[in-house]
Each structure stands twice: as C-alpha cells, then as structure tokens.
Design a protein around this motif. Structure first.
Motif, short mmCIF file in Angstrom:
data_model
loop_
_atom_site.label_atom_id
_atom_site.label_comp_id
_atom_site.label_asym_id
_atom_site.label_seq_id
_atom_site.Cartn_x
_atom_site.Cartn_y
_atom_site.Cartn_z
N SER A 1 -21.23 26.82 5.26
CA SER A 1 -20.28 26.96 4.15
C SER A 1 -19.75 28.38 4.01
N GLY A 2 -20.20 29.27 4.89
CA GLY A 2 -19.73 30.65 4.85
C GLY A 2 -20.58 31.57 3.98
N ASN A 3 -21.63 31.03 3.36
CA ASN A 3 -22.52 31.85 2.56
C ASN A 3 -23.38 32.71 3.49
N PHE A 4 -23.68 33.93 3.08
CA PHE A 4 -24.43 34.78 4.00
C PHE A 4 -25.36 35.74 3.25
N ILE A 5 -26.35 36.24 4.01
CA ILE A 5 -27.30 37.22 3.51
C ILE A 5 -27.28 38.41 4.47
N MET A 6 -27.11 39.60 3.91
CA MET A 6 -27.15 40.82 4.71
C MET A 6 -28.49 41.50 4.49
N SER A 7 -29.19 41.79 5.58
CA SER A 7 -30.52 42.38 5.50
C SER A 7 -30.54 43.75 6.16
N LYS A 8 -31.13 44.71 5.48
CA LYS A 8 -31.29 46.05 6.05
C LYS A 8 -32.73 46.20 6.52
N SER A 9 -32.91 46.29 7.82
CA SER A 9 -34.26 46.36 8.39
C SER A 9 -34.63 47.81 8.67
N ARG A 10 -35.67 48.28 8.01
CA ARG A 10 -36.14 49.65 8.24
C ARG A 10 -36.72 49.83 9.63
N SER A 11 -37.15 48.72 10.23
CA SER A 11 -37.83 48.83 11.52
C SER A 11 -36.88 48.74 12.71
N ASN A 12 -35.60 48.50 12.47
CA ASN A 12 -34.64 48.35 13.56
C ASN A 12 -33.74 49.58 13.62
N PRO A 13 -33.92 50.49 14.57
CA PRO A 13 -33.13 51.72 14.64
C PRO A 13 -31.66 51.48 14.90
N ILE A 14 -31.31 50.37 15.59
CA ILE A 14 -29.90 50.07 15.85
C ILE A 14 -29.18 49.78 14.54
N ILE A 15 -29.83 48.98 13.70
CA ILE A 15 -29.23 48.66 12.41
C ILE A 15 -29.08 49.92 11.57
N VAL B 1 -24.73 36.63 -0.75
CA VAL B 1 -23.38 36.27 -1.16
C VAL B 1 -23.18 34.77 -0.95
N ASP B 2 -23.03 34.04 -2.05
CA ASP B 2 -22.74 32.61 -1.97
C ASP B 2 -21.24 32.44 -2.20
N VAL B 3 -20.50 32.42 -1.09
CA VAL B 3 -19.04 32.33 -1.15
C VAL B 3 -18.60 31.00 -1.75
N GLU B 4 -19.34 29.95 -1.45
CA GLU B 4 -19.00 28.61 -1.89
C GLU B 4 -18.95 28.50 -3.41
N HIS B 5 -19.86 29.20 -4.10
CA HIS B 5 -19.93 29.11 -5.56
C HIS B 5 -19.56 30.44 -6.24
N CYS B 6 -19.07 31.38 -5.47
CA CYS B 6 -18.64 32.69 -5.99
C CYS B 6 -19.79 33.40 -6.72
N LEU B 7 -20.94 33.49 -6.04
CA LEU B 7 -22.12 34.13 -6.62
C LEU B 7 -22.54 35.30 -5.75
N GLN B 8 -23.16 36.29 -6.37
CA GLN B 8 -23.59 37.46 -5.63
C GLN B 8 -24.83 38.06 -6.29
N ALA B 9 -25.77 38.52 -5.49
CA ALA B 9 -26.99 39.13 -6.00
C ALA B 9 -27.54 40.07 -4.94
N PHE B 10 -28.41 40.99 -5.37
CA PHE B 10 -29.08 41.83 -4.38
C PHE B 10 -30.52 42.08 -4.81
N VAL B 11 -31.32 42.45 -3.81
CA VAL B 11 -32.72 42.79 -4.02
C VAL B 11 -32.97 44.11 -3.31
N GLY B 12 -33.63 45.02 -3.99
CA GLY B 12 -33.96 46.30 -3.38
C GLY B 12 -35.09 46.97 -4.12
#
Length: 356
Positions: free
Chosen positions: A326-340, A80-91
C-alpha cells in the motif's frame, strides 16, 4: 449556502448547551501524576516536530522544529502510513533518559472537516475485555488497525536493545494525542512495559466513563494539556445527563489560560482535579477556537504546508526503508551499519529533498 452555515452553527451551539454543566467525579484508587512544566515544554516540541513533511529533515533531526529543547534526539525509526495519512516516530532522548514516541495529529487543511465529524460521532466500539467500556472507533483503529502499531512496537524493542530498559514517554497533539493514549495503554497491558508516561496536547475525548476509569488505573502517569478555548478537548461532546453513556476524559488535565491585561498578560498552568472533567478547567469556557488548538506554549502545532500527506525525502534514504504493497513504509536508522550512517551524514550536510 449562508443559511446552511447558520443552521450548522445553531446546531453546534445547541450541542454545547446540552453538554455543559458539572460531571460526576469518578472514584480514584490511584495517585494522580505530578505535572512537570519543563517536561511539558520539551514534549510539546516533539509533538510539533512529528508534523514535519520533509522526512529527510525529520529522519536526520535537522528540521527547524528539531533544534530547541529536543536537540540531540536520536531517531530510531520513522513510521509513515501513507494509506491512512498517519505519521509517528520513535527515538531516544538522552537528556530525558527515555524512549520518546510521538504521533502526528490531523493536518490543518482537513481539521475543519474532522472537527465537524466529531460533533456527531457516537461511541461505537467495545473495548476488549473491559466491561461496559467503549471507545471512539476511528481513534482506536488509527492506532490498532494500521501499520502504525507494529512499527511502534518493533521500534521500541529495537530502542530497548540498543539503550537498555529506559522509561517510555508517549506524546502527540490532537488526533495524535488520542493515538498516544491508546499506545500507552497498549504498551502497558499487552507488552508488560513499565514506567510508561503519556502527555498529550489538545486531545479529544476517546472513550466513555468506564474506559476513562480503566485507563486511569492502568496508565496513571498521564497528563492531558489543554489550551484556553481550544475546541478539540471539548469533542466529542460530553452530555451531563448521560454520564455513563457519553464520552468522558480521563485525568489528569492541565489547563493553560491567560490572565492580565496588555503587556502584563501571563500564562497560568492550572492543574485540575482527578475527575477528568473538572468544571473549573477547560470545561469552564466554551470550546470555540481552532487557533488555540494550533499553538501550545507558543509552539506551532500542525503541518508545515497545506498539501495533504505530502512527502519530501532524499532518494538515497529510500534504501533504508521497508515498504508494503500500500506504499506504507518504515525508515530505520541502524547504528551498527556504517554505510547507512555515512549516507545519512551526507544528507545532513545539505543535500536537498525531493517530493515523493
């Protein structure tokens, strides 16, 4: 005010008159891709889902648009690029045996202004290392000069480590389609990734004839789906009298249109020629409809609300994102982390989201 609106309309119609007519056909040294109807119906749902502003539902793949032909998709990272109002995902889509990359297009509340800007836009960016190739600076920068590109590359590498050397499918609608095209080219040229497929919906033109020819040779497995009188694929305008200097689509186009009457109406999926500007496809009609831009194969494209860059997210998921100044962020889902995994499953069970 009314007089100003009429003047604008007259100018726009004049531009279409000037841009009408047959274009030249570029010489091909590659095989045109085969169109797959089933794949198009699947990828259009990914292109629709990436518009979702509730990041909790999108990240956990529980949104209303995430439950059709894309069911079972495993999110790797959400950018999520908040600065430029952009969004994408990979899966990873296991049914396709592929890594899927999807880019969000222009949001509905700003699409009219965005379309108006495209009428006047001129080629203004030399494409690196390709003689005479020029591209649209805004589309090029949206992918190459924001946080989106490094996020995508990192996510694809992570997906490959987890699942092996899968094929890559890149998709997007509207401006998201333009970014998808640059992404497919980038992955192939700069990172040596093979078996990259690109399929876009309602994509605008992004470069001139020289760029179109180059793109077609490097990423030949590319399909552009256009719909009826959708105005965006007609933009920026193509000028017949300046074929080398004007914007020019790359192939291959598949044009959706309806024939019949009343209850006997059905959709034709016309596979177009290799010119990129087939005069018997979408260029055979006037591009005058925003409504045709916002629905493909009966799937609603565009945002689920009218608030620009609105973000909804469960606070617990912020712990799994990295954020820049700038407030832009990436959310990652880790298969190896049981807490997540546990926290994500708790969110999936019905915890409501908050506005950020």
């Amino acid at each position: 005010m009314e007089r100003s609106k009429w003047l604008t309309m007259v100018i726009i119609l004049s531009l279409f008159v000037l841009s009408a007519g047959r274009g030249f056909k570029a010489h091909r040294k590659y095989d045109l891709p085969r169109y797959n109807h089933t794949l198009a119906r699947i990828l259009v749902e990914y292109s629709s889902a990436v518009y979702i502003s509730d990041l909790t539902e999108l990240f956990t793949w529980t949104c209303s648009r995430c439950n059709g032909l894309t069911k079972g998709f495993e999110m790797i990272e959400l950018i999520v690029d908040v600065e430029h109002c952009l969004q994408a995902f990979v899966g990873v889509a296991k049914d396709l045996n592929a890594i899927v990359i999807a880019f969000r297009g222009t949001q509905e509340n700003s699409i009219q202004n965005w379309i108006a800007d495209l009428y006047w836009k001129q080629l203004d960016c030399n494409y690196p290392d390709v003689s005479d190739a020029m591209v649209h600076h805004g589309f090029y920068s949206a992918y190459h000069n924001t946080t989106v590109r490094p996020g995508i590359i990192s996510s694809v590498n992570s997906a490959k480590k987890l699942y092996g050397d899968l094929q890559i499918m890149v998709t997007g609608h509207s401006m998201g389609g333009a970014m998808a095209a640059f992404c497919g080219l980038d992955l192939t040229v700069n990172f040596g990734m093979q078996n990259v497929k690109v399929m876009t919906f309602g994509q605008p033109r992004i470069g001139n004839a020289a760029f179109s020819s180059y793109f077609s040779q490097i990423v030949p497995n590319t399909i552009r789906v256009t719909n009826e009188h959708d105005m965006v694929p007609h933009l920026p305008p193509y000028y017949y009298h300046f074929p080398q200097k004007t914007y020019h689509h790359f192939p291959r186009e598949v044009w959706l249109y309806h024939i019949g009457f009343g209850s006997l109406v059905y959709t034709v999926e016309k596979v177009c020629d290799g010119s990129g500007e087939d005069p018997t496809c979408s260029r055979s009609v006037s591009g005058n409809s925003i409504l045709d831009h916002l629905k493909y194969f009966g799937v609603q494209m565009g945002c689920d609300d009218v608030v620009r860059c609105r973000i909804l997210m469960d606070p617990r998921l912020t712990a799994y994102s990295t954020q820049d100044q700038s407030g832009n962020f990436i959310m990652s889902k880790s298969r190896s982390n049981p807490i997540i995994k546990t926290n994500v499953e708790n969110v999936e069970s019905g915890v409501s989201s908050n506005v950020l």
